[in-house]
Scaffold this motif. Sequence first.
Motif, PDB file in Angstrom:
ATOM      1  N   ILE A  51      -7.105  -7.970  73.021  1.00  0.00           N
ATOM      2  CA  ILE A  51      -7.846  -7.538  74.033  1.00  0.00           C
ATOM      3  C   ILE A  51      -6.288  -5.978  74.171  1.00  0.00           C
ATOM      4  CG2 ILE A  51      -8.676  -8.959  76.004  1.00  0.00           C
ATOM      5  CD1 ILE A  51      -5.234  -8.661  77.137  1.00  0.00           C
ATOM      6  N   PHE A  52      -6.233  -4.822  73.899  1.00  0.00           N
ATOM      7  CA  PHE A  52      -5.860  -3.899  73.940  1.00  0.00           C
ATOM      8  C   PHE A  52      -5.243  -4.006  75.328  1.00  0.00           C
ATOM      9  CE2 PHE A  52      -9.157  -3.605  70.096  1.00  0.00           C
ATOM     10  CZ  PHE A  52      -8.359  -3.706  70.032  1.00  0.00           C
ATOM     11  N   ASP A  59      -2.077   1.915  72.956  1.00  0.00           N
ATOM     12  CA  ASP A  59      -2.643   0.577  73.054  1.00  0.00           C
ATOM     13  C   ASP A  59      -3.000  -0.574  71.490  1.00  0.00           C
ATOM     14  OD1 ASP A  59      -3.786   0.661  75.031  1.00  0.00           O
ATOM     15  OD2 ASP A  59      -5.501   1.145  74.799  1.00  0.00           O
ATOM     16  N   ALA A  60      -2.407  -2.522  71.916  1.00  0.00           N
ATOM     17  CA  ALA A  60      -1.698  -2.790  70.826  1.00  0.00           C
ATOM     18  C   ALA A  60      -2.915  -4.016  70.907  1.00  0.00           C
ATOM     19  CB  ALA A  60      -0.289  -3.342  71.099  1.00  0.00           C
ATOM     20  N   ALA A  61      -3.287  -4.604  69.875  1.00  0.00           N
ATOM     21  CA  ALA A  61      -4.693  -5.037  70.250  1.00  0.00           C
ATOM     22  C   ALA A  61      -3.241  -6.866  70.339  1.00  0.00           C
ATOM     23  CB  ALA A  61      -4.951  -5.729  68.433  1.00  0.00           C
ATOM     24  N   LYS A 140      -2.265  -1.925  64.017  1.00  0.00           N
ATOM     25  CA  LYS A 140      -2.847  -1.491  63.369  1.00  0.00           C
ATOM     26  C   LYS A 140      -4.438  -1.791  63.903  1.00  0.00           C
ATOM     27  CE  LYS A 140      -4.838  -3.254  58.820  1.00  0.00           C
ATOM     28  NZ  LYS A 140      -4.836  -5.264  57.679  1.00  0.00           N
ATOM     29  N   THR A 141      -4.809  -2.496  64.542  1.00  0.00           N
ATOM     30  CA  THR A 141      -6.096  -2.982  64.540  1.00  0.00           C
ATOM     31  C   THR A 141      -6.198  -2.128  65.921  1.00  0.00           C
ATOM     32  OG1 THR A 141      -6.251  -5.336  64.241  1.00  0.00           O
ATOM     33  CG2 THR A 141      -7.517  -4.276  65.851  1.00  0.00           C
ATOM     34  N   GLU A 146     -12.395   4.801  68.824  1.00  0.00           N
ATOM     35  CA  GLU A 146     -11.219   4.793  69.017  1.00  0.00           C
ATOM     36  C   GLU A 146     -11.447   6.322  68.176  1.00  0.00           C
ATOM     37  OE1 GLU A 146      -6.534   4.571  69.698  1.00  0.00           O
ATOM     38  OE2 GLU A 146      -6.801   4.270  68.275  1.00  0.00           O
ATOM     39  N   SER A 147     -10.922   7.395  68.492  1.00  0.00           N
ATOM     40  CA  SER A 147     -10.759   9.250  67.327  1.00  0.00           C
ATOM     41  C   SER A 147      -9.168   8.625  66.872  1.00  0.00           C
ATOM     42  CB  SER A 147     -11.005  10.473  69.204  1.00  0.00           C
ATOM     43  OG  SER A 147     -11.628   9.886  69.274  1.00  0.00           O
ATOM     44  N   PRO A 148      -8.837   9.263  65.574  1.00  0.00           N
ATOM     45  CA  PRO A 148      -7.812   8.816  65.681  1.00  0.00           C
ATOM     46  C   PRO A 148      -6.994  10.082  66.115  1.00  0.00           C
ATOM     47  CG  PRO A 148      -9.438  10.139  63.571  1.00  0.00           C
ATOM     48  CD  PRO A 148     -10.141   9.168  65.238  1.00  0.00           C
TER      49      PRO A 148
END
Length: 169
Positions: A51-52, A59-61, A140-141, A146-148
């Motif tokens: 979940i982000f 936002d992190a995985a 990383k994930t 998602e746009s850069p």
Amino acid sequence: PYLDAWVSERRGGEAGDVIRKGGAVRRIVSIVRRGEWVAFVGDQNAGKHAIFVPFFGLDAASFPTPGLVSARLEHPVFAGVAAHVPGNRIRVHLQRIAPPPPDLPLEEAIPWVVLRCHEALEGWIARYPDQYAWFHRRWKTRPRGESPDIRLPAYPRRRKRARAAPERQ
């Protein structure tokens, strides 16, 4: 099995006490219902099962497990760190994360808990930044589509190792 026994012994348990991913939530719920505790690393990149949730504003995985267990059992979780302090000592910090409000739907309750765990960790990292493993690829994930963004860390791509050709006789 030898490495598992070595790691478990150093973590204060017995061989086999490390919970594997498959069936982990059921096992964790069972352990908590028996009145025992479970610890896991909550700041790792959770990859495709994530979940982000924001971590330092990005936002992190994140693993949903603490939020899922807390919501299902209506039970608090504790965020914690061990920090080196002067005098060659270690100080353990724990923060109680209350269970989510009972009227919150499960899909909102899970990130509600995980976000509060992240906020606690952010506070300790801000206090002891030199003791956090910043080399970890925490962001990383990325969320699908998602746009850069210039704010995202850039990680070098890992190259696949070339296999040596078999020797001919």
